[in-house]
Design a protein around this motif. Structure first.
Motif, PDB file in Angstrom:
ATOM      1  N   PRO A  69       0.840  -1.199   0.000  1.00  5.20           N
ATOM      2  CA  PRO A  69       0.000   0.000   0.000  1.00  5.20           C
ATOM      3  C   PRO A  69       0.882   1.258   0.000  1.00  5.20           C
ATOM      4  CG  PRO A  69      -0.880  -1.604   1.539  1.00  5.20           C
ATOM      5  CD  PRO A  69       0.465  -2.127   1.072  1.00  5.20           C
ATOM      6  N   GLY A  70       0.511   2.214  -0.812  1.00  7.15           N
ATOM      7  CA  GLY A  70       1.307   3.430  -0.959  1.00  7.15           C
ATOM      8  C   GLY A  70       2.344   3.314  -2.062  1.00  7.15           C
ATOM      9  N   GLY A  71       2.389   2.170  -2.734  1.00  2.86           N
ATOM     10  CA  GLY A  71       3.378   1.947  -3.781  1.00  2.86           C
ATOM     11  C   GLY A  71       3.253   2.914  -4.948  1.00  2.86           C
ATOM     12  N   ALA A  72       2.025   3.278  -5.300  1.00  2.00           N
ATOM     13  CA  ALA A  72       1.836   4.198  -6.428  1.00  2.00           C
ATOM     14  C   ALA A  72       2.424   5.567  -6.115  1.00  2.00           C
ATOM     15  CB  ALA A  72       0.361   4.309  -6.788  1.00  2.00           C
ATOM     16  N   ALA A  73       2.239   6.033  -4.882  1.00  4.19           N
ATOM     17  CA  ALA A  73       2.808   7.327  -4.491  1.00  4.19           C
ATOM     18  C   ALA A  73       4.333   7.269  -4.527  1.00  4.19           C
ATOM     19  CB  ALA A  73       2.307   7.732  -3.110  1.00  4.19           C
ATOM     20  N   LEU A  74       4.908   6.161  -4.068  1.00  5.42           N
ATOM     21  CA  LEU A  74       6.356   5.984  -4.113  1.00  5.42           C
ATOM     22  C   LEU A  74       6.837   5.972  -5.561  1.00  5.42           C
ATOM     23  CD1 LEU A  74       9.129   5.362  -2.874  1.00  5.42           C
ATOM     24  CD2 LEU A  74       8.471   2.937  -2.909  1.00  5.42           C
ATOM     25  N   ARG A  75       6.153   5.207  -6.407  1.00  2.00           N
ATOM     26  CA  ARG A  75       6.519   5.141  -7.831  1.00  2.00           C
ATOM     27  C   ARG A  75       6.513   6.533  -8.451  1.00  2.00           C
ATOM     28  NH1 ARG A  75       1.858   2.911 -10.897  1.00  2.00           N
ATOM     29  NH2 ARG A  75       1.176   4.998 -10.352  1.00  2.00           N
ATOM     30  N   ASP A  76       5.457   7.297  -8.194  1.00  2.00           N
ATOM     31  CA  ASP A  76       5.340   8.628  -8.778  1.00  2.00           C
ATOM     32  C   ASP A  76       6.437   9.561  -8.268  1.00  2.00           C
ATOM     33  OD1 ASP A  76       3.132   7.591 -10.063  1.00  2.00           O
ATOM     34  OD2 ASP A  76       1.676   8.610  -8.767  1.00  2.00           O
ATOM     35  N   ALA A  77       6.751   9.469  -6.987  1.00  2.00           N
ATOM     36  CA  ALA A  77       7.808  10.312  -6.420  1.00  2.00           C
ATOM     37  C   ALA A  77       9.173   9.959  -7.014  1.00  2.00           C
ATOM     38  CB  ALA A  77       7.834  10.170  -4.903  1.00  2.00           C
ATOM     39  N   LEU A  78       9.451   8.674  -7.158  1.00  2.00           N
ATOM     40  CA  LEU A  78      10.735   8.259  -7.725  1.00  2.00           C
ATOM     41  C   LEU A  78      10.837   8.622  -9.200  1.00  2.00           C
ATOM     42  CD1 LEU A  78      11.205   4.792  -5.997  1.00  2.00           C
ATOM     43  CD2 LEU A  78      12.406   6.938  -5.485  1.00  2.00           C
ATOM     44  N   ALA A  79       9.744   8.480  -9.945  1.00  2.00           N
ATOM     45  CA  ALA A  79       9.748   8.860 -11.367  1.00  2.00           C
ATOM     46  C   ALA A  79       9.995  10.357 -11.512  1.00  2.00           C
ATOM     47  CB  ALA A  79       8.433   8.456 -12.032  1.00  2.00           C
ATOM     48  N   ALA A  80       9.376  11.157 -10.650  1.00  2.00           N
ATOM     49  CA  ALA A  80       9.582  12.611 -10.700  1.00  2.00           C
ATOM     50  C   ALA A  80      11.029  12.958 -10.347  1.00  2.00           C
ATOM     51  CB  ALA A  80       8.616  13.306  -9.755  1.00  2.00           C
TER      52      ALA A  80
ATOM     53  N   VAL B  32      10.668   3.442 -16.922  1.00  2.00           N
ATOM     54  CA  VAL B  32      10.334   2.157 -16.303  1.00  2.00           C
ATOM     55  C   VAL B  32       9.390   2.371 -15.131  1.00  2.00           C
ATOM     56  CG1 VAL B  32      11.274   0.227 -14.958  1.00  2.00           C
ATOM     57  CG2 VAL B  32      12.397   0.929 -17.072  1.00  2.00           C
ATOM     58  N   LEU B  33       9.709   3.326 -14.279  1.00  2.00           N
ATOM     59  CA  LEU B  33       8.857   3.589 -13.123  1.00  2.00           C
ATOM     60  C   LEU B  33       7.466   4.045 -13.547  1.00  2.00           C
ATOM     61  CD1 LEU B  33      11.471   5.268 -10.805  1.00  2.00           C
ATOM     62  CD2 LEU B  33      10.119   3.242 -10.233  1.00  2.00           C
ATOM     63  N   ALA B  34       7.379   4.880 -14.575  1.00  2.00           N
ATOM     64  CA  ALA B  34       6.076   5.386 -15.024  1.00  2.00           C
ATOM     65  C   ALA B  34       5.166   4.256 -15.497  1.00  2.00           C
ATOM     66  CB  ALA B  34       6.268   6.408 -16.133  1.00  2.00           C
ATOM     67  N   SER B  35       5.736   3.196 -16.024  1.00  2.00           N
ATOM     68  CA  SER B  35       4.920   2.100 -16.527  1.00  2.00           C
ATOM     69  C   SER B  35       4.785   0.936 -15.534  1.00  2.00           C
ATOM     70  CB  SER B  35       5.512   1.574 -17.840  1.00  2.00           C
ATOM     71  OG  SER B  35       6.766   0.977 -17.619  1.00  2.00           O
ATOM     72  N   TRP B  36       5.433   1.047 -14.376  1.00  2.00           N
ATOM     73  CA  TRP B  36       5.438  -0.052 -13.406  1.00  2.00           C
ATOM     74  C   TRP B  36       4.094  -0.129 -12.683  1.00  2.00           C
ATOM     75  CZ3 TRP B  36       9.403  -3.414 -13.080  1.00  2.00           C
ATOM     76  CH2 TRP B  36       9.336  -4.376 -12.069  1.00  2.00           C
ATOM     77  N   PRO B  37       3.500  -1.317 -12.620  1.00  2.00           N
ATOM     78  CA  PRO B  37       2.264  -1.437 -11.846  1.00  2.00           C
ATOM     79  C   PRO B  37       2.582  -1.319 -10.360  1.00  2.00           C
ATOM     80  CG  PRO B  37       2.974  -3.585 -12.610  1.00  2.00           C
ATOM     81  CD  PRO B  37       3.918  -2.577 -13.214  1.00  2.00           C
ATOM     82  N   ALA B  38       1.807  -0.504  -9.670  1.00  2.00           N
ATOM     83  CA  ALA B  38       2.053  -0.304  -8.242  1.00  2.00           C
ATOM     84  C   ALA B  38       0.724  -0.296  -7.509  1.00  2.00           C
ATOM     85  CB  ALA B  38       2.816   1.000  -8.013  1.00  2.00           C
ATOM     86  N   ASN B  39       0.789  -0.521  -6.228  1.00  2.00           N
ATOM     87  CA  ASN B  39      -0.395  -0.582  -5.382  1.00  2.00           C
ATOM     88  C   ASN B  39      -0.957   0.828  -5.192  1.00  2.00           C
ATOM     89  OD1 ASN B  39      -2.272  -0.966  -3.326  1.00  2.00           O
ATOM     90  ND2 ASN B  39      -1.070  -2.591  -2.393  1.00  2.00           N
ATOM     91  N   GLU B  40      -2.198   1.032  -5.654  1.00  2.00           N
ATOM     92  CA  GLU B  40      -2.839   2.341  -5.572  1.00  2.00           C
ATOM     93  C   GLU B  40      -3.418   2.631  -4.187  1.00  2.00           C
ATOM     94  OE1 GLU B  40      -2.871   4.619  -8.019  1.00  2.00           O
ATOM     95  OE2 GLU B  40      -1.901   3.336  -9.495  1.00  2.00           O
ATOM     96  N   ALA B  41      -3.491   1.625  -3.318  1.00  2.00           N
ATOM     97  CA  ALA B  41      -4.049   1.830  -1.980  1.00  2.00           C
ATOM     98  C   ALA B  41      -3.155   2.768  -1.178  1.00  2.00           C
ATOM     99  CB  ALA B  41      -4.180   0.498  -1.251  1.00  2.00           C
ATOM    100  N   PRO B  42      -3.746   3.626  -0.357  1.00  2.00           N
ATOM    101  CA  PRO B  42      -2.913   4.507   0.464  1.00  2.00           C
ATOM    102  C   PRO B  42      -2.159   3.684   1.507  1.00  2.00           C
ATOM    103  CG  PRO B  42      -5.230   4.725   1.067  1.00  2.00           C
ATOM    104  CD  PRO B  42      -5.168   3.826  -0.137  1.00  2.00           C
ATOM    105  N   PRO B  43      -1.039   4.214   1.990  1.00  2.00           N
ATOM    106  CA  PRO B  43      -0.292   3.477   3.008  1.00  2.00           C
ATOM    107  C   PRO B  43      -1.114   3.304   4.266  1.00  2.00           C
ATOM    108  CG  PRO B  43       0.680   5.642   2.622  1.00  2.00           C
ATOM    109  CD  PRO B  43      -0.436   5.474   1.646  1.00  2.00           C
TER     110      PRO B  43
END
Length: 85
Positions: free
Chosen positions: A15-26, A64-75
């Motif tokens: 949970p929270g993986g999508a936010a992490l992915r977006d932060a790392l991609a940015a 790679v990060l932008a296309s990576w599937p990540a957990n959209e649930a909040p942490p």
């Protein structure tokens, strides 16, 4: 079932993986932009290939990060201190 090979994959699947992915991609996109700006301002010829390679690696990481599937649930827990990757 998918097996995570790295700590990053595990964190992106949590949970929270999508936010992490977006932060790392940015972060990778900012790194690339900074490097390309510096390259455009001029570098010693011998340094240019290394800077170019790092900028391309940052662009690849961002893609790679932008296309990576990540957990959209909040942490589940509030975020703690930033962890180095």
């Amino acid at each position: 079932m998918t097996t995570a090979l790295t700590d990053l994959e595990t964190r992106l699947a949590a949970p929270g993986g999508a936010a992490l992915r977006d932060a790392l991609a940015a972060r990778a996109a900012r790194m690339e932009a900074t490097l390309r700006t510096r390259m455009a301002e001029g570098l010693p010829r011998q340094n240019f290939p290394v800077w170019r390679d790092i900028a391309e690696a940052a662009a690849a990481a961002s893609a790679v990060l932008a296309s990576w599937p990540a957990n959209e649930a909040p942490p589940a827990d509030p975020p703690g201190p930033a962890q180095p990757l």
